[in-house]
Design a protein around this motif. Structure first.
Motif, mmCIF file in Angstrom:
data_model
loop_
_atom_site.group_PDB
_atom_site.id
_atom_site.type_symbol
_atom_site.label_atom_id
_atom_site.label_comp_id
_atom_site.label_asym_id
_atom_site.label_seq_id
_atom_site.Cartn_x
_atom_site.Cartn_y
_atom_site.Cartn_z
ATOM 1 N N SER A 44 0.835 -1.206 0.000
ATOM 2 C CA SER A 44 0.000 0.000 0.000
ATOM 3 C C SER A 44 0.868 1.253 0.000
ATOM 4 O O SER A 44 2.076 1.186 0.269
ATOM 5 C CB SER A 44 -0.891 0.035 1.257
ATOM 6 O OG SER A 44 -0.076 0.044 2.421
ATOM 7 N N GLY A 45 0.214 2.383 -0.245
ATOM 8 C CA GLY A 45 0.885 3.665 -0.092
ATOM 9 C C GLY A 45 1.259 3.866 1.375
ATOM 10 O O GLY A 45 2.323 4.410 1.698
ATOM 11 N N THR A 46 0.394 3.421 2.258
ATOM 12 C CA THR A 46 0.654 3.547 3.697
ATOM 13 C C THR A 46 1.959 2.844 4.064
ATOM 14 O O THR A 46 2.792 3.387 4.810
ATOM 15 C CB THR A 46 -0.518 2.924 4.496
ATOM 16 O OG1 THR A 46 -1.707 3.646 4.166
ATOM 17 C CG2 THR A 46 -0.275 2.968 5.986
ATOM 18 N N GLU A 47 2.155 1.644 3.520
ATOM 19 C CA GLU A 47 3.381 0.908 3.835
ATOM 20 C C GLU A 47 4.603 1.628 3.261
ATOM 21 O O GLU A 47 5.658 1.700 3.915
ATOM 22 C CB GLU A 47 3.309 -0.524 3.288
ATOM 23 C CG GLU A 47 4.480 -1.354 3.780
ATOM 24 C CD GLU A 47 4.645 -2.680 3.053
ATOM 25 O OE1 GLU A 47 3.674 -3.216 2.507
ATOM 26 O OE2 GLU A 47 5.780 -3.169 3.036
ATOM 27 N N ILE A 125 7.526 15.658 2.482
ATOM 28 C CA ILE A 125 6.477 16.606 2.084
ATOM 29 C C ILE A 125 5.753 16.054 0.859
ATOM 30 O O ILE A 125 6.384 15.641 -0.118
ATOM 31 C CB ILE A 125 7.068 18.013 1.820
ATOM 32 C CG1 ILE A 125 7.639 18.521 3.148
ATOM 33 C CG2 ILE A 125 5.997 18.958 1.248
ATOM 34 C CD1 ILE A 125 8.042 19.935 3.245
ATOM 35 N N MET A 126 4.433 16.027 0.946
ATOM 36 C CA MET A 126 3.652 15.376 -0.110
ATOM 37 C C MET A 126 3.700 16.153 -1.420
ATOM 38 O O MET A 126 3.871 17.367 -1.428
ATOM 39 C CB MET A 126 2.214 15.157 0.361
ATOM 40 C CG MET A 126 1.429 16.402 0.568
ATOM 41 S SD MET A 126 -0.039 16.224 1.659
ATOM 42 C CE MET A 126 -0.667 14.612 1.357
ATOM 43 N N SER A 127 3.495 15.413 -2.509
ATOM 44 C CA SER A 127 3.523 16.033 -3.827
ATOM 45 C C SER A 127 2.234 16.831 -4.072
ATOM 46 O O SER A 127 2.265 17.929 -4.627
ATOM 47 C CB SER A 127 3.693 14.926 -4.867
ATOM 48 O OG SER A 127 3.396 15.379 -6.133
ATOM 49 N N ASN A 129 -1.918 17.371 -2.155
ATOM 50 C CA ASN A 129 -2.718 17.011 -0.987
ATOM 51 C C ASN A 129 -4.011 16.280 -1.360
ATOM 52 O O ASN A 129 -4.696 16.664 -2.309
ATOM 53 C CB ASN A 129 -3.032 18.270 -0.166
ATOM 54 C CG ASN A 129 -3.789 17.942 1.089
ATOM 55 O OD1 ASN A 129 -5.019 18.015 1.128
ATOM 56 N ND2 ASN A 129 -3.081 17.513 2.114
ATOM 57 N N ASN A 130 -4.330 15.259 -0.576
ATOM 58 C CA ASN A 130 -5.485 14.418 -0.875
ATOM 59 C C ASN A 130 -6.815 15.078 -0.546
ATOM 60 O O ASN A 130 -7.846 14.652 -1.041
ATOM 61 C CB ASN A 130 -5.369 13.083 -0.134
ATOM 62 C CG ASN A 130 -5.015 13.245 1.317
ATOM 63 O OD1 ASN A 130 -4.006 13.881 1.651
ATOM 64 N ND2 ASN A 130 -5.823 12.698 2.201
ATOM 65 N N GLU A 131 -6.825 16.118 0.284
ATOM 66 C CA GLU A 131 -8.106 16.742 0.627
ATOM 67 C C GLU A 131 -8.424 17.958 -0.248
ATOM 68 O O GLU A 131 -9.585 18.229 -0.538
ATOM 69 C CB GLU A 131 -8.111 17.155 2.103
ATOM 70 C CG GLU A 131 -8.066 15.948 3.027
ATOM 71 C CD GLU A 131 -8.246 16.323 4.483
ATOM 72 O OE1 GLU A 131 -8.906 17.336 4.769
ATOM 73 O OE2 GLU A 131 -7.712 15.610 5.337
ATOM 74 N N ALA A 156 3.643 10.758 -3.160
ATOM 75 C CA ALA A 156 3.088 11.156 -4.465
ATOM 76 C C ALA A 156 1.864 10.312 -4.819
ATOM 77 O O ALA A 156 1.497 10.188 -5.991
ATOM 78 C CB ALA A 156 4.158 11.032 -5.539
ATOM 79 N N VAL A 157 1.233 9.753 -3.792
ATOM 80 C CA VAL A 157 0.083 8.855 -4.003
ATOM 81 C C VAL A 157 -1.020 9.546 -4.818
ATOM 82 O O VAL A 157 -1.603 8.960 -5.721
ATOM 83 C CB VAL A 157 -0.450 8.355 -2.635
ATOM 84 C CG1 VAL A 157 -1.843 7.768 -2.749
ATOM 85 C CG2 VAL A 157 0.510 7.323 -2.049
ATOM 86 N N GLN A 158 -1.287 10.806 -4.514
ATOM 87 C CA GLN A 158 -2.371 11.492 -5.221
ATOM 88 C C GLN A 158 -1.930 12.011 -6.584
ATOM 89 O O GLN A 158 -2.745 12.161 -7.485
ATOM 90 C CB GLN A 158 -2.890 12.673 -4.370
ATOM 91 C CG GLN A 158 -3.679 12.238 -3.158
ATOM 92 C CD GLN A 158 -5.035 11.659 -3.531
ATOM 93 O OE1 GLN A 158 -5.614 11.964 -4.566
ATOM 94 N NE2 GLN A 158 -5.561 10.798 -2.673
HETATM 95 C C1 LIG Z 1 -1.810 11.249 0.054
HETATM 96 C C2 LIG Z 1 -2.047 9.833 0.431
HETATM 97 N N1 LIG Z 1 -1.043 9.131 0.992
HETATM 98 C C3 LIG Z 1 -1.190 7.850 1.348
HETATM 99 C C4 LIG Z 1 -2.378 7.210 1.180
HETATM 100 C C5 LIG Z 1 -2.504 5.780 1.620
HETATM 101 O O1 LIG Z 1 -2.440 4.919 0.521
HETATM 102 P P1 LIG Z 1 -3.060 3.428 0.656
HETATM 103 O O2 LIG Z 1 -4.535 3.584 0.666
HETATM 104 O O3 LIG Z 1 -2.546 2.716 -0.563
HETATM 105 O O4 LIG Z 1 -2.520 2.858 1.906
HETATM 106 C C6 LIG Z 1 -3.461 7.893 0.618
HETATM 107 C C7 LIG Z 1 -4.772 7.227 0.474
HETATM 108 O O5 LIG Z 1 -5.804 7.810 0.655
HETATM 109 C C8 LIG Z 1 -3.298 9.235 0.232
HETATM 110 O O6 LIG Z 1 -4.289 9.938 -0.307
#
Ligand SMILES: Cc1ncc(COP(=O)(O)O)c(C=O)c1O
Length: 362
Positions: A44-47, A125-127, A129-131, A156-158
């Motif tokens: 996952s992105g979390t991992e 620092i994120m690429s 923002n998810n919100e 850079a997930v988003q």
């Molecule tokens: C910016 C960002 N980082 C990390 C994650 C987590 O990714 P994952 O759902 O694959 O664990 C998300 C998921 O919503 C996200 O938006």
């Protein structure tokens, strides 16, 4: 899924899957402009985020660096990893603020680096923002960190699949990706980690992925991830132009129907498919329930595991009060969003807002 060979096995079934898996690695590497050996597959992105933040911290700790720098608007996969390091490993965590548009304050980072460069183990620092979808100045972050040789990680997930993303041109040390945010399956992600630079692992075992991520490869998911990547790079700009135009129509429609609402982050560069909107006099969880009832899915900033809504830490960092942060919702648009969706949503929202305001008065 039908081919069961373990890609790490030496028999023909394993070798066959390994070949496809390495092909998948190569196509993902081309898409993010890195070397294939720099891709470490995760679940996952979390991992990927946890591996980067904790790994760089442990690596830095070995040479007397115990400060972890993150922005105040990171995803919880970063923020909570940093907090865990603070509570369990003695890290000092420093959060860099953002301006009212949600862009990270480079001056604050520059000042910190000028005073404490030798103590910083990692900057994450994120690429984007998810919100809010707001895109962050990652090149500038790297520029500030480079003279002090501070590793820079970016979530850079988003961004992946939505804006051009080049690991090499950005000059990052590490970057996190997740398949399900760009059309791939849930349960697979990647940490892009510069060649020749290893970090201590979270998972120990079979020694896969440069000994940084042990565990049997999830080959079907990895291949599906690569398929989504090649699909998304085919019509990358056309699709984004279409999504952005739908987003603009949705925003215009909402602002017309609910004139005192406002879009967060609208004055700066944003991802094409996110609309974060504040609707004064409402509660976001009421809006969410009422919209859901009408078949429209939206999100609020964050929800804790007990289901109790908390105001979004992202909006609070942008200067919102608890009340205005709690009056904000987010719509996400993607490849399947249609003209009729963005035409219909503001109309439905108008009646939903009226009901939500009434409920709020009671
Ligand atoms: C910016 C960002 N980082 C990390 C994650 C987590 O990714 P994952 O759902 O694959 O664990 C998300 C998921 O919503 C996200 O938006």
């Amino acid at each position: 899924m039908a081919r069961l060979g373990n890609p790490s096995s030496l028999h023909a079934f394993g070798r066959e899957v390994r070949k496809d898996l390495e092909g998948a690695r190569e196509s993902i590497a081309v898409a993010v402009d890195c070397h294939p050996s720099e891709i470490i597959f995760t679940a996952s992105g979390t991992e990927a985020d946890n591996t980067a933040v904790k790994g760089f911290y442990w690596k830095g700790q070995g040479v007397g660096r115990n400060v972890v720098v993150v922005s105040a608007i990171e995803h919880h996969a970063i923020l909570d990893s940093a907090q865990w390091l603070k509570v369990h490993e003695g890290a000092e965590v420093i959060e860099i603020g953002v301006d009212r548009h949600g862009v990270v304050l480079l001056g604050e980072l520059e000042d910190l680096i000028s005073r404490r460069a030798d103590e910083i183990a990692v900057i994450s620092i994120m690429s984007s923002n998810n919100e809010t979808g707001v895109i962050q100045p990652i090149e500038k972050v790297v520029e500030l960190a480079r003279p002090a040789s501070i590793p820079v990680h970016s979530d850079a997930v988003q961004s992946f699949g939505k804006i051009p993303l080049s690991f090499n041109s950005l000059g990052l040390t590490a970057m996190s990706l997740s398949a399900h945010k760009m059309g791939g399956p849930i349960g697979v992600g990647a940490l892009v980690l510069r060649k020749g630079l290893d970090v201590p692992a979270l998972l120990h075992g079979g020694g896969q992925e440069r000994d940084i991520r042990s565990g049997t490869f999830n080959a079907p998911a990895i291949l599906a991830f690569a398929a989504a990547v090649s699909d998304s790079s085919l019509d990358f700009s056309d699709r984004n132009t279409r999504i952005q135009s739908l987003r603009d129509k949705l925003e215009d429609g909402i602002l017309e129907c609910v004139p005192d609402s406002y879009v967060n982050g609208s004055e700066v560069e944003r991802l094409p498919g996110i609309v974060n909107i504040t609707i004064p006099g409402t509660e976001s969880d009421t809006l969410q329930l009422l919209l859901d009832n009408e078949g429209i899915a939206c999100s609020t900033g964050s929800a804790c595991s007990a289901g109790v809504q908390r105001p979004s830490h992202v909006l609070l960092a942008m200067g919102h009060t608890d009340v205005t942060a709690r009056s904000s919702i987010r719509f996400s648009l993607g490849a399947t969003t249609t003209e009729s969706d963005v035409h219909e949503a503001p109309r439905v929202l108008t009646s939903v807002v009226a009901r939500a305001r009434m409920a709020n008065l009671r």
